[in-house]
Scaffold this motif. Structure first.
Motif, mmCIF file in Angstrom:
data_model
loop_
_atom_site.group_PDB
_atom_site.id
_atom_site.type_symbol
_atom_site.label_atom_id
_atom_site.label_comp_id
_atom_site.label_asym_id
_atom_site.label_seq_id
_atom_site.Cartn_x
_atom_site.Cartn_y
_atom_site.Cartn_z
ATOM 1 N N GLU A 378 0.833 -1.209 0.000
ATOM 2 C CA GLU A 378 0.000 0.000 0.000
ATOM 3 C C GLU A 378 0.866 1.256 0.000
ATOM 4 O OE1 GLU A 378 -3.860 -0.552 2.461
ATOM 5 O OE2 GLU A 378 -2.278 -1.514 3.633
ATOM 6 N N PRO A 379 1.661 1.468 -1.025
ATOM 7 C CA PRO A 379 2.618 2.586 -1.006
ATOM 8 C C PRO A 379 1.955 3.959 -0.945
ATOM 9 C CG PRO A 379 2.442 1.647 -3.218
ATOM 10 C CD PRO A 379 1.719 0.715 -2.292
ATOM 11 N N GLU A 380 0.719 4.074 -1.435
ATOM 12 C CA GLU A 380 0.055 5.375 -1.451
ATOM 13 C C GLU A 380 -0.227 5.906 -0.044
ATOM 14 O OE1 GLU A 380 -3.005 2.144 -1.427
ATOM 15 O OE2 GLU A 380 -1.180 2.538 -2.581
ATOM 16 N N ARG A 381 -0.096 5.053 0.953
ATOM 17 C CA ARG A 381 -0.344 5.465 2.346
ATOM 18 C C ARG A 381 0.857 6.139 2.988
ATOM 19 N NH1 ARG A 381 -1.439 0.435 5.680
ATOM 20 N NH2 ARG A 381 -1.139 2.024 7.306
ATOM 21 N N PHE A 382 2.025 6.128 2.318
ATOM 22 C CA PHE A 382 3.253 6.455 3.033
ATOM 23 C C PHE A 382 4.140 7.474 2.322
ATOM 24 C CE2 PHE A 382 2.171 1.956 3.932
ATOM 25 C CZ PHE A 382 1.919 2.078 5.291
ATOM 26 N N VAL A 383 5.140 7.947 3.093
ATOM 27 C CA VAL A 383 6.262 8.712 2.561
ATOM 28 C C VAL A 383 7.534 8.070 3.112
ATOM 29 C CG1 VAL A 383 6.016 10.410 4.436
ATOM 30 C CG2 VAL A 383 7.379 10.973 2.435
ATOM 31 N N LEU A 384 8.531 7.954 2.266
ATOM 32 C CA LEU A 384 9.810 7.336 2.616
ATOM 33 C C LEU A 384 10.824 8.443 2.879
ATOM 34 C CD1 LEU A 384 11.191 4.482 2.753
ATOM 35 C CD2 LEU A 384 11.781 4.807 0.336
ATOM 36 N N ASN A 393 14.241 15.443 -0.419
ATOM 37 C CA ASN A 393 14.912 14.145 -0.275
ATOM 38 C C ASN A 393 13.946 12.975 -0.127
ATOM 39 O OD1 ASN A 393 17.728 15.215 -0.052
ATOM 40 N ND2 ASN A 393 16.901 16.181 1.793
ATOM 41 N N ASN A 394 12.672 13.246 0.078
ATOM 42 C CA ASN A 394 11.717 12.187 0.382
ATOM 43 C C ASN A 394 11.187 11.512 -0.881
ATOM 44 O OD1 ASN A 394 11.983 12.974 3.075
ATOM 45 N ND2 ASN A 394 10.222 14.350 2.976
ATOM 46 N N VAL A 395 10.641 10.300 -0.688
ATOM 47 C CA VAL A 395 10.011 9.539 -1.768
ATOM 48 C C VAL A 395 8.556 9.307 -1.365
ATOM 49 C CG1 VAL A 395 10.071 7.427 -3.140
ATOM 50 C CG2 VAL A 395 12.205 8.412 -2.274
ATOM 51 N N ASP A 402 9.619 1.082 -6.168
ATOM 52 C CA ASP A 402 10.840 1.041 -6.975
ATOM 53 C C ASP A 402 12.052 1.467 -6.152
ATOM 54 O OD1 ASP A 402 9.631 0.117 -9.215
ATOM 55 O OD2 ASP A 402 9.470 2.062 -10.226
ATOM 56 N N ALA A 403 11.873 2.522 -5.329
ATOM 57 C CA ALA A 403 12.985 2.996 -4.505
ATOM 58 C C ALA A 403 13.429 1.921 -3.524
ATOM 59 C CB ALA A 403 12.574 4.263 -3.752
ATOM 60 N N LEU A 404 12.489 1.242 -2.898
ATOM 61 C CA LEU A 404 12.835 0.205 -1.922
ATOM 62 C C LEU A 404 13.482 -1.006 -2.591
ATOM 63 C CD1 LEU A 404 9.777 0.202 0.528
ATOM 64 C CD2 LEU A 404 12.123 0.899 1.034
ATOM 65 N N ARG A 405 12.976 -1.389 -3.744
ATOM 66 C CA ARG A 405 13.515 -2.572 -4.415
ATOM 67 C C ARG A 405 14.959 -2.370 -4.865
ATOM 68 N NH1 ARG A 405 8.103 -2.807 -7.053
ATOM 69 N NH2 ARG A 405 6.907 -4.457 -6.007
ATOM 70 N N LYS A 406 15.350 -1.116 -5.080
ATOM 71 C CA LYS A 406 16.727 -0.820 -5.488
ATOM 72 C C LYS A 406 17.705 -0.844 -4.306
ATOM 73 C CE LYS A 406 15.346 2.028 -9.438
ATOM 74 N NZ LYS A 406 15.255 3.412 -9.984
ATOM 75 N N MET A 407 17.161 -0.878 -3.081
ATOM 76 C CA MET A 407 18.005 -0.892 -1.884
ATOM 77 C C MET A 407 18.285 -2.320 -1.436
ATOM 78 S SD MET A 407 16.163 1.995 0.485
ATOM 79 C CE MET A 407 15.416 3.457 -0.241
#
Length: 497
Positions: A378-384, A393-395, A402-407
């Motif tokens: 549920e990525p639409e619920r959050f900010v990274l 700087n936030n995602v 995509d940002a998390l999968r690259k980490m």
């Protein structure tokens, strides 16, 4: 009448076009002539200014929630002071982050070296800013039944804390001048009565009085205050007006503006660990730089930071205050039972606990892995959020997977996940350099910052007070909202009941 997730405008809109154009031109000139301005990043010149983007009229904000934020700030000041002086907590909380975040690791290395060698100055000056947004999706939504059987959520139910800034907490000048611009506009529109609902804003004097008090505590009438600055200061007015206020109130206090590179070149420690810049002894260091990696061009700048931390100068912030402001620390503070470590009063614990929104660890363990899966689902619920200050700087939302999968699992430790706050929408005219004329009415959302000043050491707090506010407003479709970054606009609260 049923409630909506919008806040009513300060005055009826739209403003007639001819009047709007005339008023906008005057307001732009007023802003430039009163220091509501910045240097352009696209057409930079040290000899010219653009007015800072601003809302023509103030945005509504619930009086009750504003007053709660003001009353809570001294408690938040004390909380962060206690956090900064808890070596075990900082060390444990940042243990995984410093392995993968080089910048935070460098800061932490300075902290450990200073701890082992002994602080040159036990007293710290904290100029903090607690940023908050109204949340329109609380579990205990205020509702209005009226004549409608279908209850609808009101424009807000409470405010939630976005973050706590412990370094370079800007808008000490731009906050109060925002109120002044909009006061001028409301008078021009023949609505002087509206000024009664715009709270007085003494951010500049409150912040500068904290620096003056620290200078007095240092107790050397010949010592100076050092403003540590970026190589290029775009947000120049917000810095210079601090300097000008201090010079006006206390002409005997000299102020120098220097970069980290210049401190390395010209600074040294005296026999008693006093910080010397040429022939000048430094009493207070006010950081308006040093909060992002780009400010440290080489090991020289890190050496300068370490030298300052070892000195007898009173730092704003000291290295442990800087670390206390990291996102990872703020996430840890939101964990159940953690506030009891730093606050004794049960009512204060309850009040602070209510302002936290969901903050989640992404470390490589059972809890962090569950957070990772939740963010993918549920990525639409959050900010990274990473361990960075300064905006941009936030995602957000659908960009998170995509940002998390690259980490790697280890790299995730440098980030936290936060519930995305959904604030109520206001409408107004956003005035920007080069913007449309006449300006269109746009949907906007706001973020309120409450300033606090605290001075003390591990054993005693010398002074602690709330010191004004600022309001930043952005388009409702925008993620980031930094004015200096070119994404938000100056604003001030119009309090409604």
């Amino acid at each position: 009448m049923s409630c909506k997730s919008t806040l009513e405008e300060c005055i009826p809109l739209p403003i007639p076009e001819e009047e709007l154009i005339d008023l906008t031109v005057k307001a732009k000139d007023w802003a430039i002539m009163h220091g509501a301005a910045m240097r352009s990043k696209t057409n930079f010149s040290p000899d010219s200014l653009n007015f800072a983007p601003f809302l023509l009229t103030p945005s509504s904000f619930p009086r009750k929630e504003y007053e709660k934020a003001v009353e809570l700030q001294p408690i938040i000041n004390r909380l962060m002071h206690n956090v900064a002086h808890d070596e075990e907590f900082l060390t444990t909380t940042l243990a995984e982050t410093i392995k993968v975040d080089e910048f935070t690791g460098n800061l932490f290395n300075i902290y450990k070296k200073v701890l082992s060698n002994g602080f040159g100055q036990r007293i710290s000056l904290g100029i903090l800013r607690s940023d908050l947004m109204l949340e329109s999706r609380c579990k205990s939504l205020v509702t209005s039944k009226g004549n409608n059987e279908n209850e609808k959520p009101c424009a807000f139910c409470c405010w939630k804390q976005v973050e706590i800034n412990t370094i370079a907490s800007g808008f000490g000048h731009l906050g109060p001048v925002s109120r002044a611009i909009q006061s001028f506009v409301l008078r021009e529109l023949n609505h002087p009565e509206k000024l009664l609902s715009m709270p007085e804003n003494r951010a500049l004097s409150g912040i500068c009085d904290g620096m003056i008090r620290a200078w007095q505590i240092y107790n050397n009438p010949c010592a100076i205050i050092l403003f540590l600055i970026e190589d290029i200061s775009y947000n120049i007015c917000d810095q210079r007006f601090h300097e000008f206020y201090i010079r006006e109130m206390c002409p005997h206090i000299k102020i120098l503006r220097r970069t980290l590179t210049e401190v390395y070149k010209y600074g040294k420690l005296g026999l008693n660990k006093e910080l010397l810049l040429g022939d000048c002894e430094v009493s207070v260091i006010y950081f308006r730089a040093g909060y992002e990696p780009g400010h440290y061009h080489s090991h020289n700048e890190w050496d300068a930071r370490y030298m300052m931390e070892c000195s007898t100068a009173i730092k704003c912030p000291s290295i442990h205050y800087h670390l206390a402001g990291t996102k990872k620390v703020q996430q840890a503070l939101a964990e159940p039972g953690m506030l009891e470590r730093f606050i004794n009063d049960p009512e204060e614990i309850k009040a602070v606990g209510k302002i936290f929104t969901g903050l989640y660890s992404l470390e490589d363990n059972e809890v962090g892995n569950a957070t990772y899966e939740m963010a993918l689902k549920e990525p639409e619920r959050f900010v990274l959020k990473p361990q960075r200050e300064g905006g941009g700087n936030n995602v957000y939302g659908l960009d998170i997977p995509d940002a998390l999968r690259k980490m790697t699992r280890v790299e995730r430790s440098a980030w936290i996940l936060m519930d995305l706050i959904k604030p109520p929408i206001s409408r107004g005219y956003m005035i920007r350099p080069g913007g449309h004329m006449p300006p269109p009415i746009v949907d906007v959302v706001s973020e309120l910052g409450i300033f606090g000043v605290i001075i003390g050491d591990v054993d005693n707090i010398i002074c602690n007070y709330q010191s004004g506010h600022m309001l930043r407003t952005k388009l409702s479709t925008a993620n980031e909202g930094g004015v200096a970054a070119g994404l938000g606009a100056l604003d001030s609260p119009y309090l409604v009941d």
